[in-house]
Design a protein around this motif. Structure first.
Motif, PDB file in Angstrom:
ATOM      1  N   LEU A  77      12.822 -11.152  -9.805  1.00  0.00           N
ATOM      2  CA  LEU A  77      13.779 -10.089 -10.120  1.00  0.00           C
ATOM      3  C   LEU A  77      13.280  -8.714  -9.682  1.00  0.00           C
ATOM      4  O   LEU A  77      13.184  -8.438  -8.503  1.00  0.00           O
ATOM      5  CB  LEU A  77      14.150 -10.101 -11.596  1.00  0.00           C
ATOM      6  CG  LEU A  77      14.912 -11.339 -12.077  1.00  0.00           C
ATOM      7  CD1 LEU A  77      15.176 -11.250 -13.565  1.00  0.00           C
ATOM      8  CD2 LEU A  77      16.196 -11.551 -11.313  1.00  0.00           C
ATOM      9  N   ASN A  78      12.965  -7.859 -10.649  1.00  0.00           N
ATOM     10  CA  ASN A  78      12.648  -6.462 -10.329  1.00  0.00           C
ATOM     11  C   ASN A  78      11.307  -6.061 -10.963  1.00  0.00           C
ATOM     12  O   ASN A  78      10.737  -6.804 -11.748  1.00  0.00           O
ATOM     13  CB  ASN A  78      13.782  -5.556 -10.805  1.00  0.00           C
ATOM     14  CG  ASN A  78      14.047  -5.721 -12.291  1.00  0.00           C
ATOM     15  OD1 ASN A  78      13.121  -5.871 -13.085  1.00  0.00           O
ATOM     16  ND2 ASN A  78      15.304  -5.698 -12.676  1.00  0.00           N
ATOM     17  N   GLU A  80      10.549  -3.922 -13.280  1.00  0.00           N
ATOM     18  CA  GLU A  80      10.576  -3.781 -14.736  1.00  0.00           C
ATOM     19  C   GLU A  80      10.412  -5.139 -15.416  1.00  0.00           C
ATOM     20  O   GLU A  80       9.706  -5.274 -16.409  1.00  0.00           O
ATOM     21  CB  GLU A  80      11.873  -3.105 -15.201  1.00  0.00           C
ATOM     22  CG  GLU A  80      12.000  -1.666 -14.790  1.00  0.00           C
ATOM     23  CD  GLU A  80      12.488  -1.464 -13.347  1.00  0.00           C
ATOM     24  OE1 GLU A  80      12.909  -2.449 -12.696  1.00  0.00           O
ATOM     25  OE2 GLU A  80      12.426  -0.317 -12.875  1.00  0.00           O
ATOM     26  N   ARG A 152       7.534  -0.397  -6.868  1.00  0.00           N
ATOM     27  CA  ARG A 152       8.910   0.070  -7.012  1.00  0.00           C
ATOM     28  C   ARG A 152       9.965  -0.837  -6.418  1.00  0.00           C
ATOM     29  O   ARG A 152      11.078  -0.908  -6.926  1.00  0.00           O
ATOM     30  CB  ARG A 152       9.074   1.436  -6.349  1.00  0.00           C
ATOM     31  CG  ARG A 152       9.124   2.545  -7.329  1.00  0.00           C
ATOM     32  CD  ARG A 152       9.513   3.797  -6.619  1.00  0.00           C
ATOM     33  NE  ARG A 152       8.389   4.698  -6.632  1.00  0.00           N
ATOM     34  CZ  ARG A 152       8.490   5.979  -6.368  1.00  0.00           C
ATOM     35  NH1 ARG A 152       9.634   6.504  -6.037  1.00  0.00           N
ATOM     36  NH2 ARG A 152       7.432   6.741  -6.414  1.00  0.00           N
ATOM     37  N   ARG A 153       9.651  -1.500  -5.337  1.00  0.00           N
ATOM     38  CA  ARG A 153      10.617  -2.376  -4.672  1.00  0.00           C
ATOM     39  C   ARG A 153      10.165  -3.840  -4.741  1.00  0.00           C
ATOM     40  O   ARG A 153      10.558  -4.649  -3.920  1.00  0.00           O
ATOM     41  CB  ARG A 153      10.818  -1.965  -3.215  1.00  0.00           C
ATOM     42  CG  ARG A 153      11.309  -0.550  -3.007  1.00  0.00           C
ATOM     43  CD  ARG A 153      12.747  -0.365  -3.475  1.00  0.00           C
ATOM     44  NE  ARG A 153      13.221   0.989  -3.226  1.00  0.00           N
ATOM     45  CZ  ARG A 153      13.127   1.997  -4.068  1.00  0.00           C
ATOM     46  NH1 ARG A 153      12.541   1.829  -5.239  1.00  0.00           N
ATOM     47  NH2 ARG A 153      13.607   3.179  -3.770  1.00  0.00           N
ATOM     48  N   ALA A 154       9.320  -4.134  -5.730  1.00  0.00           N
ATOM     49  CA  ALA A 154       8.878  -5.510  -6.009  1.00  0.00           C
ATOM     50  C   ALA A 154       8.297  -6.207  -4.786  1.00  0.00           C
ATOM     51  O   ALA A 154       8.605  -7.347  -4.498  1.00  0.00           O
ATOM     52  CB  ALA A 154      10.025  -6.319  -6.607  1.00  0.00           C
TER      53      ALA A 154
END
Length: 195
Positions: A77-78, A80, A152-154
């Protein structure tokens, strides 16, 4: 006969799946190639003293390391959600500081001569804290550097000039302006913050 048909069906689905997602993988690699070229140019443009080959090496290393870490960290996913997985113990690494530390370790091995690595922090000691690397030319102010952030962009390397980072408010921006490269990278290698 029925088992053979089931096996054939599963194989057909697998081939269809691969064919459907191959163009997407191709797009991701094309974006990386473009980003690598553009970051190389941006780093070389920091100063006339920057060696363009060194700038290219930093760009390639940062991009490929970020992609490798996404695999090593088992990113889903991301960013976070990855941080959540680390917080609950489902993953060992994946916080922004881990990305900065591991990318920084690879960059330190390049023994840079014309570029300097810094540890950057935004929103220090808050739940919104973000750690990254900042690259400057020798004797260049920190604020004139370029952010390198794999978190930030995984896994797809984010980069931009420090002063143009619109994801973090300018008045809350990155610190550690006068940090020297060796001290910074020793801290990175030791997993320490440089504040």
């Amino acid at each position: 006969m029925l088992r053979g048909l089931k096996r054939m069906f599963k194989l057909s689905l697998s081939i269809l799946f691969v064919c459907a997602f191959l163009p997407l993988a191709d797009q991701a690699f094309a974006k990386d190639e473009r980003s690598i070229r553009n970051l190389s140019k941006a780093l070389a443009g920091l100063s006339s003293d920057v060696d363009p080959k060194e700038a290219e090496l930093v760009s390639v290393t940062a991009h490929t390391t970020a992609r490798k870490l996404a695999h090593d960290y088992h990113v889903v996913l991301n960013p976070e959600f990855q941080a959540f997985l680390v917080n609950v113990g489902a993953r060992k690494r994946g916080w922004c500081g881990h990305w900065a530390q591991d990318i920084g370790t690879q960059l330190k091995e390049l023994k840079l001569r014309t570029l300097v690595l810094h540890w950057g922090v935004a929103y220090d000691h808050t739940s919104s804290e973000n750690n990254c690397l900042v690259v400057t030319a020798r004797n260049q102010p920190f604020k004139d550097g370029i952010i390198l952030d794999g978190w930030r962009r995984a896994g797809r390397l984010f980069w931009c000039p420090v002063i143009k980072d619109d994801e973090y408010e300018v008045e809350q921006h990155y610190g550690n302006h006068s940090m020297e490269r060796e001290h910074a990278m020793e801290c990175v290698a030791a997993g320490l913050r440089t504040r």
